[in-house]
Design a protein around this motif. Sequence first.
Motif, mmCIF file in Angstrom:
data_model
loop_
_atom_site.group_PDB
_atom_site.id
_atom_site.type_symbol
_atom_site.label_atom_id
_atom_site.label_comp_id
_atom_site.label_asym_id
_atom_site.label_seq_id
_atom_site.Cartn_x
_atom_site.Cartn_y
_atom_site.Cartn_z
ATOM 1 N N LEU A 105 1.030 -1.152 0.114
ATOM 2 C CA LEU A 105 -0.090 0.284 0.273
ATOM 3 C C LEU A 105 1.053 1.497 0.231
ATOM 4 C CD1 LEU A 105 -3.368 0.824 1.751
ATOM 5 C CD2 LEU A 105 -1.284 2.136 1.626
ATOM 6 N N CYS A 106 0.991 1.834 -1.036
ATOM 7 C CA CYS A 106 1.891 3.146 -1.015
ATOM 8 C C CYS A 106 1.071 4.569 -1.340
ATOM 9 C CB CYS A 106 2.662 3.521 -2.847
ATOM 10 S SG CYS A 106 3.445 1.904 -2.678
ATOM 11 N N ILE A 107 1.810 5.568 -0.182
ATOM 12 C CA ILE A 107 0.576 7.331 0.100
ATOM 13 C C ILE A 107 1.722 8.003 -0.847
ATOM 14 C CG2 ILE A 107 -0.442 8.645 1.106
ATOM 15 C CD1 ILE A 107 -0.498 6.135 3.411
ATOM 16 N N ASN A 108 1.384 8.640 -2.003
ATOM 17 C CA ASN A 108 2.528 9.826 -2.615
ATOM 18 C C ASN A 108 1.365 10.968 -1.773
ATOM 19 O OD1 ASN A 108 4.259 8.046 -3.345
ATOM 20 N ND2 ASN A 108 2.761 7.085 -4.710
ATOM 21 N N TYR A 109 1.715 12.131 -0.689
ATOM 22 C CA TYR A 109 1.018 13.348 -1.140
ATOM 23 C C TYR A 109 1.999 14.051 -2.158
ATOM 24 C CZ TYR A 109 -2.073 16.477 0.799
ATOM 25 O OH TYR A 109 -2.344 17.432 1.380
ATOM 26 N N ASP A 110 1.157 15.204 -2.679
ATOM 27 C CA ASP A 110 2.095 15.757 -3.368
ATOM 28 C C ASP A 110 2.021 17.369 -2.267
ATOM 29 O OD1 ASP A 110 2.763 18.196 -5.005
ATOM 30 O OD2 ASP A 110 1.638 17.682 -6.677
ATOM 31 N N ILE A 111 3.042 17.498 -2.084
ATOM 32 C CA ILE A 111 3.000 18.652 -1.019
ATOM 33 C C ILE A 111 4.216 19.616 -1.606
ATOM 34 C CG2 ILE A 111 3.244 17.034 1.048
ATOM 35 C CD1 ILE A 111 7.106 17.537 0.825
ATOM 36 N N THR A 112 4.072 19.820 -3.348
ATOM 37 C CA THR A 112 5.134 20.887 -4.010
ATOM 38 C C THR A 112 4.624 21.959 -3.108
ATOM 39 O OG1 THR A 112 5.608 19.924 -5.123
ATOM 40 C CG2 THR A 112 5.625 22.212 -5.806
ATOM 41 N N GLN A 113 3.525 22.487 -3.327
ATOM 42 C CA GLN A 113 2.503 24.033 -2.801
ATOM 43 C C GLN A 113 2.925 24.620 -1.482
ATOM 44 O OE1 GLN A 113 1.752 26.255 -4.825
ATOM 45 N NE2 GLN A 113 1.841 24.795 -6.718
ATOM 46 N N LEU A 114 3.090 22.934 -0.297
ATOM 47 C CA LEU A 114 3.219 23.284 1.149
ATOM 48 C C LEU A 114 4.730 23.888 0.964
ATOM 49 C CD1 LEU A 114 1.116 20.637 2.276
ATOM 50 C CD2 LEU A 114 0.868 22.020 2.166
ATOM 51 N N ILE A 115 5.175 23.015 0.852
ATOM 52 C CA ILE A 115 6.609 23.487 0.603
ATOM 53 C C ILE A 115 6.744 24.722 0.027
ATOM 54 C CG2 ILE A 115 9.097 23.739 -0.360
ATOM 55 C CD1 ILE A 115 7.991 20.363 0.156
ATOM 56 N N ILE A 116 6.782 25.718 -0.920
ATOM 57 C CA ILE A 116 6.425 26.970 -1.514
ATOM 58 C C ILE A 116 5.990 27.250 -0.614
ATOM 59 C CG2 ILE A 116 6.035 29.013 -2.866
ATOM 60 C CD1 ILE A 116 6.221 25.989 -5.354
ATOM 61 N N SER A 117 4.928 27.963 -0.266
ATOM 62 C CA SER A 117 4.023 28.315 0.549
ATOM 63 C C SER A 117 4.335 28.687 2.177
ATOM 64 C CB SER A 117 2.360 27.848 1.308
ATOM 65 O OG SER A 117 1.802 27.820 0.135
ATOM 66 N N ASN A 118 5.568 27.531 2.754
ATOM 67 C CA ASN A 118 6.055 27.427 4.318
ATOM 68 C C ASN A 118 7.178 28.355 3.347
ATOM 69 O OD1 ASN A 118 7.176 26.235 6.430
ATOM 70 N ND2 ASN A 118 8.755 25.732 5.000
ATOM 71 N N ASN A 119 7.331 27.922 2.539
ATOM 72 C CA ASN A 119 9.329 28.843 2.105
ATOM 73 C C ASN A 119 8.780 30.909 2.547
ATOM 74 O OD1 ASN A 119 10.624 27.009 1.896
ATOM 75 N ND2 ASN A 119 10.354 26.937 -0.042
ATOM 76 N N ILE A 120 7.738 30.878 1.511
ATOM 77 C CA ILE A 120 6.995 32.027 1.869
ATOM 78 C C ILE A 120 6.881 32.291 3.092
ATOM 79 C CG2 ILE A 120 4.760 33.692 0.796
ATOM 80 C CD1 ILE A 120 5.328 32.030 -1.819
ATOM 81 N N MET A 121 6.260 31.529 3.958
ATOM 82 C CA MET A 121 5.939 32.573 5.243
ATOM 83 C C MET A 121 7.189 32.321 6.211
ATOM 84 S SD MET A 121 2.538 32.919 5.872
ATOM 85 C CE MET A 121 2.487 32.728 7.667
ATOM 86 N N GLN A 122 8.384 30.916 5.810
ATOM 87 C CA GLN A 122 8.900 31.692 6.090
ATOM 88 C C GLN A 122 10.111 33.253 6.094
ATOM 89 O OE1 GLN A 122 10.937 29.565 9.254
ATOM 90 N NE2 GLN A 122 8.631 28.588 8.793
ATOM 91 N N ASP A 123 9.729 33.648 4.992
ATOM 92 C CA ASP A 123 10.646 34.570 4.609
ATOM 93 C C ASP A 123 9.455 35.837 4.688
ATOM 94 O OD1 ASP A 123 12.226 33.652 3.037
ATOM 95 O OD2 ASP A 123 11.608 33.838 1.242
ATOM 96 N N PHE A 124 7.950 35.839 5.399
ATOM 97 C CA PHE A 124 7.369 36.692 5.448
ATOM 98 C C PHE A 124 7.943 36.862 6.944
ATOM 99 C CE2 PHE A 124 2.946 38.650 7.122
ATOM 100 C CZ PHE A 124 3.743 39.214 7.043
ATOM 101 N N VAL A 125 7.943 35.491 8.072
ATOM 102 C CA VAL A 125 7.746 36.239 9.528
ATOM 103 C C VAL A 125 9.235 36.052 10.068
ATOM 104 C CG1 VAL A 125 6.093 34.626 9.973
ATOM 105 C CG2 VAL A 125 7.736 33.200 9.711
ATOM 106 N N SER A 126 10.537 36.649 9.494
ATOM 107 C CA SER A 126 11.633 36.365 9.784
ATOM 108 C C SER A 126 11.974 37.613 10.214
ATOM 109 C CB SER A 126 12.616 35.575 8.607
ATOM 110 O OG SER A 126 11.907 36.780 7.523
ATOM 111 N N ILE A 127 12.581 37.122 11.065
ATOM 112 C CA ILE A 127 13.457 38.990 12.098
ATOM 113 C C ILE A 127 14.233 39.155 11.808
ATOM 114 C CG2 ILE A 127 13.358 39.809 13.979
ATOM 115 C CD1 ILE A 127 10.540 39.078 13.082
#
Length: 212
Positions: A105-127
């Motif tokens: 049983l194999c599960i493949n979850y596309d996290i591409t957009q989540l990674i992009i969103s996470n990078n944007i959020m990290q840039d936004f919240v960085s001090i």
Amino acid sequence: MSVYDDFDFLKRLIKGIAEQFGPNCEVTIHDLKAGYEHSIIAIENGHVTGRKVGDVASRIAMETIHSNLEHKDHYSYSTRTSDGRILKSTTICIPDENGEVKALLCINYDITQLIISNNIMQDFVSIKEEKTDGDDVAIPTDVNQLLEDLIKESYELVGKPVAVMTKDDKMKAIKYLESKGALLIKKSGDKISKFYDISKYSLYSYLNSDEE
């Protein structure tokens, strides 16, 4: 015992997983007896990898087939589609009555957009500028609250009760308040003088002093 003996259950299982996690979640069942090139016997959300029933297994599935059906699950590893999208994958072995792996049983979850969103959020919240005292700057609700916060900071800077503060201690606190713009607040001199138990004359003499 064939994988097809449990086929109805396995189809319901992967459909339930896919429905739970949405269209970015591909779930497949591989029959290891069918061979690497045509191992997929059931699939949900095949658009994630562009595969369908009868298509090829993943690299991990191939390694499992090649390892003489060794029972070894693989959790939360990274894979990549042919067009470069990043997947978070899990492969679970399904044994037969003898304990040998008959299917995967194999599960493949596309996290591409989540990674992009996470990078944007990290840039936004960085001090970019860190405060040396390690505390966040409070946002006051009004000017009186602002002055009270600044007086509290000046008091904590000295670190003594007002009753035992020396002239130098009070001067240090007053200089701090001046550096933070506290004296720009209307009637701040009265409140500061009262807090530090000094006259307004002493307050302004401290401000005009060249001593540190």
